[in-house]
Design an enzyme around this catalytic site. Structure first.
Site, PDB file in Angstrom:
ATOM      1  N   GLY A  34     -32.942  -7.134 130.952  1.00 38.83           N
ATOM      2  CA  GLY A  34     -33.386  -8.031 131.733  1.00 38.83           C
ATOM      3  C   GLY A  34     -34.658  -8.261 131.836  1.00 38.83           C
ATOM      4  CG  HIS A  35     -38.484  -6.965 131.004  1.00 35.87           C
ATOM      5  ND1 HIS A  35     -37.723  -4.853 131.137  1.00 35.87           N
ATOM      6  CD2 HIS A  35     -39.496  -6.508 131.961  1.00 35.87           C
ATOM      7  CE1 HIS A  35     -39.197  -4.627 131.714  1.00 35.87           C
ATOM      8  NE2 HIS A  35     -39.304  -5.541 132.592  1.00 35.87           N
ATOM      9  CE  LYS A 148     -33.826  -4.388 139.725  1.00 37.08           C
ATOM     10  NZ  LYS A 148     -34.703  -3.574 140.387  1.00 37.08           N
ATOM     11  CG  LEU A 183     -30.236  -4.159 132.820  1.00 36.97           C
ATOM     12  CD1 LEU A 183     -30.477  -4.599 130.795  1.00 36.97           C
ATOM     13  CD2 LEU A 183     -30.020  -2.358 132.382  1.00 36.97           C
ATOM     14  CB  SER A 184     -34.771  -1.190 137.341  1.00 39.42           C
ATOM     15  OG  SER A 184     -35.926  -0.653 137.075  1.00 39.42           O
TER      16      SER A 184
HETATM   17  P1  AMP Z   1     -41.815  -4.876 135.751  1.00 41.32           P
HETATM   18  O1  AMP Z   1     -41.611  -4.960 133.941  1.00 41.32           O
HETATM   19  O2  AMP Z   1     -40.456  -4.603 135.939  1.00 41.32           O
HETATM   20  O3  AMP Z   1     -42.343  -5.890 136.445  1.00 41.32           O
HETATM   21  O4  AMP Z   1     -40.118  -6.683 135.618  1.00 41.32           O
HETATM   22  C1  AMP Z   1     -40.617  -8.034 135.037  1.00 41.32           C
HETATM   23  C2  AMP Z   1     -40.075  -9.046 135.168  1.00 41.32           C
HETATM   24  O5  AMP Z   1     -38.325  -8.571 134.668  1.00 41.32           O
HETATM   25  C3  AMP Z   1     -39.691  -9.886 136.634  1.00 41.32           C
HETATM   26  O6  AMP Z   1     -40.596 -10.734 136.483  1.00 41.32           O
HETATM   27  C4  AMP Z   1     -39.019  -9.316 136.629  1.00 41.32           C
HETATM   28  O7  AMP Z   1     -37.863  -9.765 138.338  1.00 41.32           O
HETATM   29  C5  AMP Z   1     -38.066  -8.985 136.138  1.00 41.32           C
HETATM   30  N1  AMP Z   1     -36.883  -7.723 135.311  1.00 41.32           N
HETATM   31  C6  AMP Z   1     -36.865  -6.999 135.588  1.00 41.32           C
HETATM   32  N2  AMP Z   1     -35.510  -6.077 135.612  1.00 41.32           N
HETATM   33  C7  AMP Z   1     -34.758  -7.668 135.348  1.00 41.32           C
HETATM   34  C8  AMP Z   1     -33.342  -7.107 135.216  1.00 41.32           C
HETATM   35  N3  AMP Z   1     -31.978  -6.672 135.176  1.00 41.32           N
HETATM   36  N4  AMP Z   1     -32.674  -8.528 135.553  1.00 41.32           N
HETATM   37  C9  AMP Z   1     -33.534 -10.239 135.215  1.00 41.32           C
HETATM   38  N5  AMP Z   1     -34.814 -10.382 135.818  1.00 41.32           N
HETATM   39  C10 AMP Z   1     -35.526  -8.556 135.819  1.00 41.32           C
END
Ligand code: AMP
Length: 278
Positions: A34-35, A148, A183-184
């Protein structure tokens, strides 16, 4: 060549030498595909790409997973190199908040008080405060956020609009596993059984979206049936929302909307959403 900087001073100095337009991708690390989609979107439309890797304590509530949030610095850096990131900003907490908790913060307002904001008080104030600092330090022309976290994306757009940041906020579609799970970084917390239960979130959204031509209530009933049938899924909210995250009324609404869901699967809180038109 990807350069890593750890201090705000080094970031400012390095930023000055970067060819524009500068694209910023804020993250909390534990990078996944996702990132990667965000980094690729930034790379393809920016002269330079800056990403931040910072687990922001300000956006975690008491009892949340700040202390055990997954970290994978070596892999994160390898992904940044593979995606052609120019500059990675990876400060520690004392560098980001040298005076301790900031005395002044950004207020996320009514949009930040609903749904995720209702379940996680102060969360979006913490997000918008760190994003504001990153905007000040990096001065990006564009910034990339995932759909997401749709409420976060909406709020960052409002931040730029209402506080006059000259930055274009670009939303990137959610990247999913082949079976639909979004994805997370938090998916690593799920046991195999929980991982199967977690599929109910994306399935509920798909069922609800298929029923959307029959109206809001129909859509929500179709999704709710999937969630109710899933073992071990404790729903926090499941709703249809307007682009500014107000609940869609049961009748009389026509236009773009989003179905949003948050649920606890075991100890892990997951969110997902999908765009629909009513
Ligand atoms: P995070 O590291 O969880 O704070 O996420 C950083 C960035 O990645 C944020 O803009 C999220 O929305 C994006 N992000 C996280 N998971 C996904 C995904 N599965 N698909 C697209 N973007 C994502």
């Amino acid at each position: 060549m990807t350069r890593v900087v750890r201090t705000r001073a080094d970031l400012r100095a390095a930023r000055d030498g970067l060819p524009g337009p500068v694209g910023l991708v804020p993250t909390m690390g534990a990078l996944h595909a996702g990132h990667r989609a965000l980094l690729a979107a930034a790379r393809s439309s920016s002269g330079s790409v800056v990403t931040s890797v910072f687990v922001n304590p300000l956006q975690f509530g008491p009892g949340e997973d700040l202390d055990r949030y997954p970290r994978s610095w070596e892999d994160d850096l390898a992904m940044c190199e593979a995606e052609g990131v120019d500059l990675v900003f990876a400060p520690d907490v004392a560098e980001m908040y040298p005076h301790g908790e900031p005395a002044v913060r950004v207020v996320s307002g009514p949009v930040g008080a609903r749904f995720e904001g209702a379940s996680r008080p102060g969360h979006f104030d913490g997000v918008l405060t760190v994003v504001t600092k990153l905007f000040q330090l990096v001065r990006p022309q564009r910034t990339f956020f995932g759909e997401k976290d749709a409420q976060q994306l909406a709020l960052v757009s409002l931040l730029a609009r209402d506080l006059d940041f000259a930055v274009e906020v670009v939303g990137v579609p959610t990247v999913r596993e082949p079976d639909g799970l979004a994805l997370s970084s938090r998916n690593v917390y799920l046991s195999p059984t929980e991982r199967r239960s977690a599929l109910a979130l994306s399935r509920a959204l798909t069922e609800a979206a298929s029923a959307a031509p029959g109206g809001v209530s129909n859509a929500l009933a179709a999704g709710r049936a999937v969630l109710d049938a899933a073992p071990g899924v404790a729903v926090d909210y499941f709703a249809a929302v307007t682009p500014e995250f107000a609940p869609v009324p049961a009748t009389g609404f026509a236009g773009p909307a989003r179905l949003v869901v948050a649920a606890r699967v075991g100890k892990t809180r997951l969110i997902d959403n999908v765009a629909v038109v009513f």
